[in-house]
Scaffold this motif. Structure first.
Motif, PDB file in Angstrom:
ATOM      1  N   GLY A   1      39.130  27.982  48.718  1.00  0.00           N
ATOM      2  CA  GLY A   1      40.499  28.395  48.490  1.00  0.00           C
ATOM      3  C   GLY A   1      41.452  27.218  48.482  1.00  0.00           C
ATOM      4  O   GLY A   1      41.109  26.120  48.050  1.00  0.00           O
TER       5      GLY A   1
ATOM      6  N   PHE B   1      36.425  32.144  50.469  1.00  0.00           N
ATOM      7  CA  PHE B   1      37.034  33.212  49.688  1.00  0.00           C
ATOM      8  C   PHE B   1      36.117  33.641  48.541  1.00  0.00           C
ATOM      9  O   PHE B   1      35.329  32.850  48.019  1.00  0.00           O
ATOM     10  CB  PHE B   1      38.388  32.753  49.136  1.00  0.00           C
TER      11      PHE B   1
ATOM     12  N   ASN C   1      36.121  39.490  45.611  1.00  0.00           N
ATOM     13  CA  ASN C   1      36.368  40.757  46.308  1.00  0.00           C
ATOM     14  C   ASN C   1      35.432  40.856  47.503  1.00  0.00           C
ATOM     15  O   ASN C   1      34.579  39.985  47.724  1.00  0.00           O
ATOM     16  CB  ASN C   1      36.201  41.954  45.367  1.00  0.00           C
TER      17      ASN C   1
ATOM     18  N   SER D   1      38.540  42.079  53.066  1.00  0.00           N
ATOM     19  CA  SER D   1      39.119  42.128  51.726  1.00  0.00           C
ATOM     20  C   SER D   1      40.527  42.684  51.817  1.00  0.00           C
ATOM     21  O   SER D   1      40.880  43.353  52.796  1.00  0.00           O
ATOM     22  CB  SER D   1      38.258  43.021  50.825  1.00  0.00           C
TER      23      SER D   1
ATOM     24  N   THR E   1      40.973  40.335  46.430  1.00  0.00           N
ATOM     25  CA  THR E   1      40.622  39.082  47.090  1.00  0.00           C
ATOM     26  C   THR E   1      39.748  39.354  48.311  1.00  0.00           C
ATOM     27  O   THR E   1      40.127  40.099  49.211  1.00  0.00           O
ATOM     28  CB  THR E   1      41.882  38.322  47.527  1.00  0.00           C
TER      29      THR E   1
ATOM     30  N   PRO F   1      37.070  32.985  44.123  1.00  0.00           N
ATOM     31  CA  PRO F   1      38.249  33.824  43.920  1.00  0.00           C
ATOM     32  C   PRO F   1      39.075  33.431  42.704  1.00  0.00           C
ATOM     33  O   PRO F   1      38.943  32.336  42.157  1.00  0.00           O
ATOM     34  CB  PRO F   1      39.049  33.589  45.205  1.00  0.00           C
TER      35      PRO F   1
ATOM     36  N   LEU G   1      44.795  34.835  44.792  1.00  0.00           N
ATOM     37  CA  LEU G   1      44.880  34.170  46.084  1.00  0.00           C
ATOM     38  C   LEU G   1      46.320  33.745  46.382  1.00  0.00           C
ATOM     39  O   LEU G   1      46.812  33.938  47.507  1.00  0.00           O
ATOM     40  CB  LEU G   1      43.956  32.950  46.084  1.00  0.00           C
TER      41      LEU G   1
END
Length: 464
Positions: free
Chosen positions: A135, A171, A174, A303, A314, A338, A343
């Motif tokens: 992320g 991350f 989903n 999530s 996400t 992601p 994000l």
């Protein structure tokens, strides 16, 4: 092709062609073998193959029945490849009590306000940049705060407070992808994963695709029994355990603090990692996470799809340092990293309080729906947490799960049979899960009243 495959194909054609109807009982394996002039062992293989394809289900002490599902001519409980029910698509029935899509009236306005700053060209350009499994620094900080600071309604933090640092976070696109990555990282193909005897259907499908063998573990009204983990590991080594300690789906139970601590101790003693599914935990934030008590061996997966909206998917995971590279590698190799835009939007919604406000509204909404369900279904054998969005209904003796699901589908209501959740497809109770989140409250009330009328009748009264 073996003879038993040919026989299984014949029975499968009768099911999909409607000659064998949902809920219809098949002969005992011994009687089937006698009628067909085949060995009992061959009959057993035929029945196992039909169950593997998702066409039949075995109810303990009652026999084998044709399943109610799209593959078997029914209207609910759709099938996935290999016979695993993944609950991946909305049901066709007008009233969907199969899948949970919780929304509250105020959420659209709150989410729109948080997105407004992203419409500036500079902000949008940054949000559309590619993002890896780690992320961004802002995302790690925001999600760490979300997990560390979730409200405790009674003020009790018996775990001493769980402080998550950004360095522990990874991350995914989903929550399902995060679960798949965790299982891929922890359990090699051909090895064993312990799961609750009734478990999240997506885990069944993911395990099949990854070549993982599921081992059903005993539960009680609260959830997983630590002794069951030890017994299964003694029988043949497990590589990991997948568990839902808070608001277990589908049964709705939650482990009390003492049980969570005992499970953490058992994992430590056996040197086993765990995947903790925390997707619904925002509805009971006062309960202690397993990851808070066993942080060095627990991958916690969560999530935003339930907290905010189903289209906002996400996923995120709190990962011990020793497992971080394996988990990150699984996310990258699976293509499960992601979306940068999702994000960045999540960072803004966490920071401006939108996530907390929507989650609080959903907690109140879930309570209202449970109160309605308890009123309408009074006298039925229903099990549910008063704060959850689903309930477990043990059906009256006159009904089997598959015939009840078929009758509900004829009344344009989709519910999920117990077989969708059974880790062992040969052992499934006569029960259904009812999801409460998706329809408006008045529609939900009418649907539950219809289901109650069906339950008070018989399968013959509700047949075509």
């Amino acid at each position: 092709m073996d003879d038993y495959h040919l026989i299984a194909d014949e029975i499968a054609a009768a099911i999909t062609g409607g000659r064998l109807r949902p809920g219809q009982q098949l002969p005992t394996q011994r009687a089937f073998a006698r009628d067909r002039g085949i060995a009992n062992s061959t009959a057993g293989r035929v029945y196992r193959e039909l169950a593997r394809r998702g066409l039949t289900t075995g109810e303990v002490g009652r026999g084998t029945f044709v399943r109610a599902g799209r593959g078997a001519g029914g209207g609910a409980g759709g099938g996935a490849a290999g016979g695993q029910v993944a609950l991946a698509e909305p049901a066709d029935a007008p009233v969907d009590l199969e899948l949970n899509y919780p929304t509250v009236p105020e959420q659209a306005g709150l989410l729109a306000a948080g997105l407004a700053p992203l419409l500036r060209a500079d902000a949008l350009g940054a949000a559309l940049a590619p993002v890896g499994a780690a992320g961004t620094g802002a995302a790690r900080q925001a999600f760490a705060a979300l997990l560390s600071d979730e409200p405790r309604p009674d003020g009790d933090r018996s775990d001493g407070g769980w402080e998550v640092t950004g360095e522990e976070l990874l991350f995914a696109g989903n929550g399902r992808q995060a679960i798949a990555a965790a299982l891929s990282a922890l359990v090699p193909p051909g090895h064993r994963l312990g799961v609750e005897a009734l478990t999240y259907p997506v885990v069944k499908a993911v395990a099949q695709r990854l070549g993982i063998t599921l081992v059903p573990l005993a539960v009680d009204e609260h959830g997983l029994l630590p002794d069951a983990v030890a017994a299964a590991h003694r029988a043949a080594p497990l590589r990991a355990v997948y568990v839902q300690p808070r608001l277990q789906n589908p049964l709705g139970g939650s482990l009390p603090y003492e049980r969570t601590a005992a499970l953490a101790e058992e994992l430590h003693r056996l040197d086993l990692p765990a995947v903790e599914d925390a997707i619904w935990s925002f509805l009971r934030p006062e309960l202690t996470a397993l990851a808070a008590l066993a942080p060095e061996r627990t991958v916690l997966v969560d999530s935003l799809s339930k907290r905010l909206a189903p289209g906002l998917t996400t996923g995120f995971a709190v990962v011990p340092a020793a497992l971080r590279e394996r988990m990150a590698g699984a996310l990258r190799s699976g293509g499960w990293t992601p979306s940068g835009f999702a994000l960045e939007a999540a960072v803004r919604w966490i920071g401006d309080g939108t996530v907390a406000e929507v989650a609080a509204a959903k907690r109140a909404d879930a309570v209202a729906r449970q109160l309605l369900a308890r009123e309408v279904l009074a006298g039925q054998r229903v099990r549910a947490d008063p704060c959850s969005y689903y309930l477990w209904w043990e059906l009256p003796a006159a009904w089997r799960a598959e015939t009840f699901v078929a009758a509900a589908a004829r009344a344009s209501i989709a519910v999920t049979p117990a077989a969708a959740f059974a880790a062992d497809p040969r052992r499934s109770p006569s029960a259904v899960r009812v999801a409460l989140a998706s329809p408006p409250l008045p529609v939900l009330g009418r649907a539950l009243e219809t289901l109650a009328r069906i339950a008070r009748g018989t399968a013959e009264e509700w047949a075509d």
